[in-house]
Motif scaffolding. Structure first.
Motif, PDB file in Angstrom:
ATOM      1  N   LEU A 517       0.802  -1.228   0.000  1.00 52.58           N
ATOM      2  CA  LEU A 517       0.000   0.000   0.000  1.00 52.58           C
ATOM      3  C   LEU A 517       0.832   1.275   0.000  1.00 52.58           C
ATOM      4  O   LEU A 517       0.462   2.258  -0.650  1.00 52.58           O
ATOM      5  N   TRP A 518       1.931   1.274   0.734  1.00 51.81           N
ATOM      6  CA  TRP A 518       2.687   2.515   0.882  1.00 51.81           C
ATOM      7  C   TRP A 518       3.171   3.086  -0.454  1.00 51.81           C
ATOM      8  O   TRP A 518       3.076   4.308  -0.678  1.00 51.81           O
ATOM      9  N   PRO A 519       3.689   2.272  -1.401  1.00 48.72           N
ATOM     10  CA  PRO A 519       4.103   2.859  -2.679  1.00 48.72           C
ATOM     11  C   PRO A 519       2.970   3.573  -3.410  1.00 48.72           C
ATOM     12  O   PRO A 519       3.199   4.559  -4.119  1.00 48.72           O
ATOM     13  N   GLN A 520       1.743   3.070  -3.258  1.00 50.61           N
ATOM     14  CA  GLN A 520       0.609   3.712  -3.928  1.00 50.61           C
ATOM     15  C   GLN A 520       0.322   5.082  -3.320  1.00 50.61           C
ATOM     16  O   GLN A 520      -0.038   6.023  -4.034  1.00 50.61           O
ATOM     17  N   ILE A 521       0.475   5.198  -2.015  1.00 46.84           N
ATOM     18  CA  ILE A 521       0.271   6.486  -1.355  1.00 46.84           C
ATOM     19  C   ILE A 521       1.434   7.425  -1.650  1.00 46.84           C
ATOM     20  O   ILE A 521       1.254   8.602  -1.967  1.00 46.84           O
ATOM     21  N   GLU A 522       2.633   6.879  -1.572  1.00 46.33           N
ATOM     22  CA  GLU A 522       3.837   7.689  -1.762  1.00 46.33           C
ATOM     23  C   GLU A 522       3.892   8.313  -3.150  1.00 46.33           C
ATOM     24  O   GLU A 522       4.429   9.408  -3.337  1.00 46.33           O
ATOM     25  N   ALA A 523       3.267   7.635  -4.118  1.00 42.27           N
ATOM     26  CA  ALA A 523       3.329   8.106  -5.505  1.00 42.27           C
ATOM     27  C   ALA A 523       2.418   9.299  -5.771  1.00 42.27           C
ATOM     28  O   ALA A 523       2.559   9.969  -6.796  1.00 42.27           O
ATOM     29  N   ILE A 524       1.458   9.580  -4.875  1.00 45.93           N
ATOM     30  CA  ILE A 524       0.481  10.652  -5.108  1.00 45.93           C
ATOM     31  C   ILE A 524       0.590  11.647  -3.959  1.00 45.93           C
ATOM     32  O   ILE A 524       0.246  11.346  -2.820  1.00 45.93           O
ATOM     33  N   GLU A 525       1.066  12.856  -4.268  1.00 38.76           N
ATOM     34  CA  GLU A 525       1.383  13.838  -3.228  1.00 38.76           C
ATOM     35  C   GLU A 525       0.188  14.148  -2.333  1.00 38.76           C
ATOM     36  O   GLU A 525       0.312  14.237  -1.111  1.00 38.76           O
ATOM     37  N   LYS A 526      -1.003  14.307  -2.921  1.00 36.57           N
ATOM     38  CA  LYS A 526      -2.188  14.635  -2.124  1.00 36.57           C
ATOM     39  C   LYS A 526      -2.510  13.526  -1.129  1.00 36.57           C
ATOM     40  O   LYS A 526      -2.836  13.779   0.031  1.00 36.57           O
ATOM     41  N   LEU A 527      -2.414  12.278  -1.588  1.00 32.00           N
ATOM     42  CA  LEU A 527      -2.717  11.166  -0.684  1.00 32.00           C
ATOM     43  C   LEU A 527      -1.673  11.060   0.414  1.00 32.00           C
ATOM     44  O   LEU A 527      -1.983  10.686   1.551  1.00 32.00           O
ATOM     45  N   ARG A 528      -0.432  11.388   0.069  1.00 29.44           N
ATOM     46  CA  ARG A 528       0.623  11.359   1.086  1.00 29.44           C
ATOM     47  C   ARG A 528       0.326  12.386   2.184  1.00 29.44           C
ATOM     48  O   ARG A 528       0.522  12.120   3.364  1.00 29.44           O
ATOM     49  N   PHE A 529      -0.177  13.557   1.778  1.00 27.80           N
ATOM     50  CA  PHE A 529      -0.534  14.582   2.763  1.00 27.80           C
ATOM     51  C   PHE A 529      -1.656  14.079   3.677  1.00 27.80           C
ATOM     52  O   PHE A 529      -1.598  14.233   4.897  1.00 27.80           O
ATOM     53  N   ILE A 530      -2.696  13.476   3.075  1.00 27.83           N
ATOM     54  CA  ILE A 530      -3.824  12.974   3.876  1.00 27.83           C
ATOM     55  C   ILE A 530      -3.360  11.867   4.812  1.00 27.83           C
ATOM     56  O   ILE A 530      -3.780  11.801   5.984  1.00 27.83           O
ATOM     57  N   TYR A 531      -2.480  11.007   4.331  1.00 27.67           N
ATOM     58  CA  TYR A 531      -1.993   9.917   5.177  1.00 27.67           C
ATOM     59  C   TYR A 531      -1.194  10.462   6.361  1.00 27.67           C
ATOM     60  O   TYR A 531      -1.367  10.012   7.508  1.00 27.67           O
ATOM     61  N   GLU A 532      -0.336  11.433   6.099  1.00 29.53           N
ATOM     62  CA  GLU A 532       0.434  12.036   7.186  1.00 29.53           C
ATOM     63  C   GLU A 532      -0.492  12.722   8.189  1.00 29.53           C
ATOM     64  O   GLU A 532      -0.239  12.704   9.398  1.00 29.53           O
ATOM     65  N   LEU A 533      -1.571  13.321   7.684  1.00 35.03           N
ATOM     66  CA  LEU A 533      -2.572  13.926   8.563  1.00 35.03           C
ATOM     67  C   LEU A 533      -3.211  12.864   9.452  1.00 35.03           C
ATOM     68  O   LEU A 533      -3.403  13.075  10.662  1.00 35.03           O
ATOM     69  N   GLU A 534      -3.549  11.718   8.879  1.00 37.74           N
ATOM     70  CA  GLU A 534      -4.189  10.647   9.655  1.00 37.74           C
ATOM     71  C   GLU A 534      -3.234  10.062  10.696  1.00 37.74           C
ATOM     72  O   GLU A 534      -3.633   9.761  11.821  1.00 37.74           O
TER      73      GLU A 534
END
Length: 932
Positions: A517-534
């Motif tokens: 899962l992490w590579p899929q999040i890491e590849a999309i800047e917006k999702l990375r921001f939301i994940y870091e927020l969570e």
């Protein structure tokens, strides 16, 4: 399955393709070196599935079989064969060639033989191997392959955990495996468009085969079979040989040139992966984590034959998060250790301290995180390599275990080291468990539950579901270990060997899921921001839960008594109106009194035709009749008493006198939190009695309660998203937006807006945020549909940007299947691309509202984290004790009130820059109700 015999593992590659694609593989993409954009999700997920299978089922021989392009012999027999199947999605078709390539690089023989189907190639290889005494495992979800099952051939479905061996086939289908083809011929195959006997389904087919022994026996007795089944069977006799031929899996395909040397299986010997080509492939397709995991070597070790090994070193196929310094471990080994000695513990502690990322899991005495105690701990430093440290298993003859307090004392420096990166599944729970033992864990970098939530909020986020969906792995369930219901045992009573396998598997799967899962999040800047927020919100919520909020039990007891008296009074009043006593909770008695005795109109009926007395009916009737109004009040007060005033004091933790609600992050698709035990979100604050419940949420002596919340946050978000000039101006000018809307809609000067006009405008403002129709608006305002429609028309004339937003959002949602918040959170709308009618209308309303709700959820989480960081640095005596909707609640020392009233609104307003200013307001009081 005999582990001492040679084994052949066959993958139904075509089945894997579709599963990988529809498990989320349709979303991920990368830009290739030549500039083209390539979908890669199915490739990535299938890599995980293949590697997981090889790890779980070590074998001497391995092959992955795909359907080849072009027609097969079945098309010549029956041109309508598979005629109803949808064409393969283009986004999947484009991933087939890379998938074939990478599976070869991973050491598998890849087959796609023209003129026959993958099932036929699998059937030929399976039967050929079984005849030589080789054990065969076929990995597929295709039930058609069940006709191949015998004492040497087993089918496993890693996605569902189902095993189709001889016993499994008969249990699932009701016939033995050797009759599966007869069964399929009678039933037919709707997916492949192969007709069977009309009106003969699975139950009838089983009955016929049990009675007559075989398909031939059924055919021979066709004249004696009565009724529609017999008539249809006789009419189909001419077709059945053709149907059987179409459904028969060939076991004698000519595979010369594809698998040379049959019946010997030497061409299928499992090979080690080729590191060089794999690294090049991974980098080309954007799988940086996989490439990094390969290390610097040029070759991978050959797979071993033992499924469980004592070595704890990682290997190529285990896809470690970071390359370990020890030699690579073969893919076919699962190194699960049980730590019972200090030497073993010290060796594992050294591994934890040296690793760059460690998956961590606790086994405990309770699901209640505030009271749970540790029974054991597991770690995984690389996929396939894990250890379980049992600490307090208590059952007869349990082996001696290391002392819990001393183990935790030795682990504490590593657990509390923020530089020691850790990974978990639902890390907030584990934080609490360690805190119960005096340890404040730091360094949690990842949470697979939250990764899933960010990527696919509409899907389940439990580890078992994630492992099946993304890895094709199934494992031991908690119920497998502990049982169910009244006979369920606690974890400390579980046999340590079984507990170790279960817990190690959890940590191992958590690391595997992270790598998927992490590579899929890491590849999309917006999702990375939301994940870091969570991730940050998880830590803040842990603090809020830990703090808890003080409960005034005597106040609740008084309220319960008063509510009880009023409930009894309402019952007496209801009996008097009805002219008799009756059961207020009985729909049958209510119906008789309402409609037969008192002559009220029937508003609607239930699905069974009974006259409905549900809440909607009561609300409509209450406008004209006193009895339904009494019943509504009775229900409301009874629920308030049973859910809150009677229960809250019982939920308080004895050692703190506080309730410690559990905040669930990964539930609402919009990003909003939910709470339970108690549910703070649903206190009915629109009634005076409901608001009074908040009086029982109090502060400790010398402290007060402070409440900070955003003002009109969703309307401000609407103004930002729609970029409507009039709305933007109203907020920038600091106007009462409802009064401003009333002035626009009713065409009157701002200072002449009446209170009734403002009320109408408020309903319109909030109604349109939720996609309310003219009918819904009319019902809310108590006006006719024409007037409501006119109000909406005038609203859109004055706020055209809002209308453009709504129309464009509907279109965007249909095109991509999701909408986004301002900050990039994806809000999936499953089914909107195919929905019609009322279902489509509902999904479109959700699409319009979700960005507002979701952005508000993002903002309150950002505020929560920002405020907590400043409290830690400047005012540690102030405790955040609740987060409810758009509100943060604090317990504040009296001397810090002025600071909080000045700083918290500033912090909340400054977490993001929208097109309109954010405004937060603070109230202070002796209890939560007074703070409003």
């Amino acid at each position: 399955m005999n582990e001492n015999k040679p084994t052949l593992v066959l993958i139904d590659g075509s089945s894997y393709l579709y599963r990988a694609f529809f498990a989320g593989g349709e979303t991920m993409s990368t830009t290739l070196p030549d500039g083209t954009v390539q979908k890669t999700g199915a490739i990535r997920i299938l890599i995980n599935m293949v590697q997981a299978l090889r790890k779980q089922y070590p074998a001497n021989y391995i092959a992955c079989v795909f359907d080849a392009k072009g027609p097969t012999f079945r098309d010549a027999i029956y041109p309508e064969y598979k005629a109803h199947r949808d064409p393969m999605p283009d986004d999947l078709r484009s991933q087939i060639a890379p998938i074939h390539e990478v599976v070869r690089h991973l050491g598998w023989t890849v087959l796609d033989v023209p003129g026959v189907e993958a099932d036929d190639v699998i059937g030929t290889l399976a039967v050929t191997a079984a005849r030589q005494g080789v054990e065969v495992i076929i990995s597929s979800g295709d039930k058609d392959l069940a006709q191949l099952v015998n004492e040497h051939i087993t089918i496993i479905d890693t996605m569902s955990g189902k095993t189709r061996d001889l016993a499994g086939v008969e249990a699932e289908f009701g016939v033995p495996a050797h009759l599966m083809l007869d069964y399929q011929t009678l039933v037919g195959d709707a997916v492949d468009n192969v007709p069977g006997v009309p009106k003969v389904g699975p139950k009838t087919a089983v009955k016929l085969l049990k009675e007559y022994g075989s398909l031939q026996g059924v055919v021979d007795n066709a004249a004696n079979i009565k009724g529609v089944v017999g008539e249809n069977l006789r009419n189909t006799l001419g077709w059945l040989p053709t149907g059987r031929q179409l459904l028969t899996i060939k076991t004698d395909c000519d595979l010369s040139g594809w698998v040379d040397g049959l019946p010997a299986l030497d061409a299928l010997v499992g090979r080690p992966g080729d590191v060089g080509p794999l690294r090049e492939f991974y980098l080309k397709y954007g799988f940086k984590g996989l490439a990094k995991a390969l290390g610097e070597g040029d070759a991978a070790p050959a797979p071993a034959s033992s499924p469980r090994a004592s070595s704890a070193t990682p290997g190529l196929f285990d896809e470690p998060a970071e390359a370990a310094s020890a030699p690579a471990k073969p893919a076919s080994q699962l190194a699960y250790d049980t730590v019972l000695t200090w030497d073993a513990f010290d060796a594992w502690l050294a591994k934890l301290q040296a690793a760059d990322l460690v998956a961590l899991d606790t086994e405990t005495t309770s699901l209640d995180e505030m009271v749970a105690e540790i029974v054991g701990i597991s770690f995984s430093v690389a996929p396939g390599s894990a250890a379980y440290v049992p600490l307090t298993h208590r059952y007869p003859d349990a082996p001696e275990q290391l002392p819990r307090d001393e183990v935790l004392a030795r682990l504490k420096p590593w657990l509390e080291n923020p530089q020691a990166k850790k990974l978990g599944q639902h890390i907030k729970y584990d934080r609490h468990v360690f805190a119960n033992h005096g340890i404040e864990v730091r360094g949690y970098a990842h949470d697979t539950m939250l990764q899933s939530y960010v990527l696919e909020a509409h899907m389940p986020h439990g580890l078992e579901s994630l492992a099946q969906r993304h890895l094709g792995r199934s494992g031991i369930s908690y119920e497998d270990l502990c049982g169910k219901g009244a006979n369920q045992i606690t974890f400390d009573q579980v046999d340590i060997a079984r507990a170790a396998e279960y817990s190690c598997e959890d940590s191992d799967q958590t690391l595997d899921v992270h790598l998927a899962l992490w590579p899929q999040i890491e590849a999309i800047e917006k999702l990375r921001f939301i994940y870091e927020l969570e991730i940050a919100s998880s830590e803040t919520l842990y603090r809020v839960e830990r703090n808890g909020v003080l409960i005034d039990a005597p106040t609740l007891a008084k309220q319960s008594h008063e509510l009880g008296q009023r409930i009894l009074q309402l019952e007496a009043e209801a009996y008097e109106i009805a002219g008799q006593p009756f059961n207020l909770a009985s729909p049958k008695q209510l119906g008789e009194i309402f409609f037969d005795k008192l002559g009220m109109p029937v508003v609607k009926k239930t699905a069974t035709g009974a006259r409905s007395t549900d809440e909607e009916v009561l609300e409509k009737l209450a406008a004209d009749y006193p009895l339904p109004a009494k019943l509504l009040e009775h229900r409301s007060l009874s629920k308030l008493k049973g859910t809150y005033t009677d229960k809250l004091a019982q939920l308080a933790l004895p050692r703190t006198g506080r309730v410690h609600t559990h905040y669930a992050q990964a539930v609402a698709v919009t990003g909003r939190l939910s709470s339970n035990d108690p549910n703070l979100q649903n206190i009915p604050i629109r009634t005076p009695e409901g608001r009074r419940v908040r009086e029982a949420f109090v502060a400790a002596p010398g402290h007060v309660i402070a409440s900070a919340d955003y003002s009109q946050i969703e309307l401000r978000i609407m103004a930002h998203i729609s970029n409507d000039a009039a709305l933007l101006k109203a907020f920038h000018d600091g106007l009462d937006v409802h009064r401003a809307t009333a002035a626009e809609v009713f065409g009157v000067p701002l200072d002449q807006v009446s209170s009734e006009q403002r009320r109408y405008a408020k309903v319109i403002n909030f109604g349109l945020i939720y996609g309310m129709s003219a009918f819904g608006l009319a019902r809310n305002l108590g006006i006719d549909n024409t007037a409501a429609k006119n109000y909406i028309t005038r609203y859109f004339e004055r706020y055209p940007g809002v209308k453009v937003y709504m129309e464009s959002t509907r279109e965007t949602a249909k095109q991509q299947g999701y909408v986004e918040t301002v900050f990039g959170r994806r809000l999936q709308l499953a089914g909107i691309q195919t929905a019609k009618g009322a279902q489509l209308a509902g999904l479109e309303r959700a699409a319009i509202n979700a960005p507002m709700q979701g952005t508000a959820a993002d903002l309150i989480k950002m505020s929560m984290n920002a405020v907590q960081a400043v409290l830690d640095a400047e005012k540690p005596a102030i405790k955040m004790v609740m987060q409810v909707h758009d509100e943060l609640v604090f317990e504040v020392p009296e001397g810090d009130v002025d600071w909080l009233k000045a700083e918290v609104p500033r912090l909340m307003a400054g977490v993001a820059q929208l097109r309109v200013p954010l405004l937060a307001e603070v109230g202070v009081g002796a209890n939560w109700d007074q703070a409003h």
